[in-house]
Design an enzyme around this catalytic site. Structure first.
Site, short mmCIF file in Angstrom:
data_model
loop_
_atom_site.label_atom_id
_atom_site.label_comp_id
_atom_site.label_asym_id
_atom_site.label_seq_id
_atom_site.Cartn_x
_atom_site.Cartn_y
_atom_site.Cartn_z
N ASP A 286 -67.95 57.99 80.51
CA ASP A 286 -67.45 58.46 81.81
C ASP A 286 -66.16 59.27 81.62
O ASP A 286 -65.60 59.81 82.57
CB ASP A 286 -67.28 57.32 82.81
CG ASP A 286 -66.34 56.24 82.33
OD1 ASP A 286 -65.82 56.35 81.20
OD2 ASP A 286 -66.11 55.27 83.09
N SER A 287 -65.72 59.39 80.35
CA SER A 287 -64.63 60.32 80.03
C SER A 287 -65.07 61.75 80.34
O SER A 287 -64.23 62.67 80.36
CB SER A 287 -64.22 60.20 78.55
OG SER A 287 -65.35 60.26 77.70
N GLU B 258 -60.92 48.86 73.12
CA GLU B 258 -60.08 50.06 73.25
C GLU B 258 -58.59 49.69 73.28
O GLU B 258 -58.17 48.83 74.07
CB GLU B 258 -60.46 50.83 74.53
CG GLU B 258 -59.62 52.09 74.72
CD GLU B 258 -60.19 53.07 75.73
OE1 GLU B 258 -61.31 52.84 76.26
OE2 GLU B 258 -59.51 54.08 76.00
#
Ligand code: KIV
Length: 271
Positions: free
Chosen positions: A51-52, A189
């Site tokens: 979704d980046s 992350e």
């Protein structure tokens, strides 16, 4: 021959084998057909339709605005290019939180309309019901813990997560929980390398890191970032493999010059 070279098509089973044999898993983002062809030809194990895309493709400040329809469009473009890589697609913000039925429908749309191989979603215990329900349909699910950009307004910043013991312990619990539900892999992350290595050692499923050090089972980066296309984004964890911003800028400037001067097209470049 290594596991990597033998593989005709990467599957969740192959990725598990890679972890078991200590073969690192490579993962990069892809959002379009042309880039996905190069990634697949290069032999990348996983292409993440992240979704980046909301940031790098659409120019939004966060990942929140991208829609399920837009993710499906990107994913279908990637799938058309791929013959070897495993393609995981992010469930966008609002398509799975707090409603497991909606989560299942979103995941089914991604699998059916785009032809994806699996989905990724952010969060631990709080998204457990959604993870469980998606898994009942036989859809491979990848978890995502640590810095979870869809919760940026809760965190307030994009700084390193789980530096304190309490948050670190919660992250380990969440990772164990996601594994117990049946997730095939987890992305960690921007967390301390020691913590990420501990999670990778604790879990039997592959753990992929971004800004999480080298003690995990594989690495992921945003392709546009590692190619140096986004010249503003230079976090410490990012290795830049090419300065494509400068190279592309030069090529565009040269083209403009050639058009303006009448140098392009020449005799050989016309019919
Ligand atoms: O959307 C994305 O690109 C991601 C990676 C940063 C893991 O989730």
């Amino acid at each position: 021959m290594s596991v990597h070279q033998e593989v005709k098509r990467v599957t969740t089973h192959i990725m598990q084998e890679m972890k078991n044999k200590g073969v690192k898993i490579s993962m990069l983002t892809g959002y379009d057909y042309s880039m996905a062809r190069i990634l697949d030809d290069a032999g990348i194990d996983i292409i993440l339709v992240g979704d980046s895309a909301s940031n790098v493709m659409a120019g939004h400040e966060t990942t929140l605005p991208i829609t399920l329809d837009q993710m499906i469009y990107h994913a279908a473009s990637v799938i058309r290019a791929v013959s070897r890589s495993f393609v995981v697609v992010d469930l966008p913000f609002g398509s799975y939180q707090g409603d497991s039925k909606k989560a299942l429908n979103s995941a089914i749309r991604i699998m059916k309309e785009a032809g994806a191989h699996g989905v990724k979603l952010e969060g631990g215990m709080e998204v457990g019901e959604s993870v469980k329900r998606i898994l009942t349909a036989g859809i491979p699910v990848m978890g995502h813990l640590g810095l979870t950009p869809q919760s940026i307004y809760k965190f307030g910043t994009y700084t390193v997560r789980a530096k304190e013991e309490e948050e670190a312990n919660r992250l380990i619990e969440d990772a164990r929980y996601l594994e117990s539900l049946g997730c095939f892999s987890i992305v960690l992350e921007k967390i301390p390398a020691v913590l990420a290595a501990k999670v990778a050692k604790t879990l039997t499923i592959p753990v992929i890191g971004i800004g999480a050090g080298n003690g995990v089972d594989g690495q992921v980066l945003v392709t546009h970032d590692m190619l140096g296309i986004n010249k503003e984004f230079r976090p410490r964890f990012l290795r830049i493999y090419e300065d494509l911003y400068s190279k592309m800028l030069q090529a565009f400037e040269k083209y403009i010059q050639d058009v303006k001067s009448g140098d392009f097209p020449n005799q050989d470049e016309q019919y």
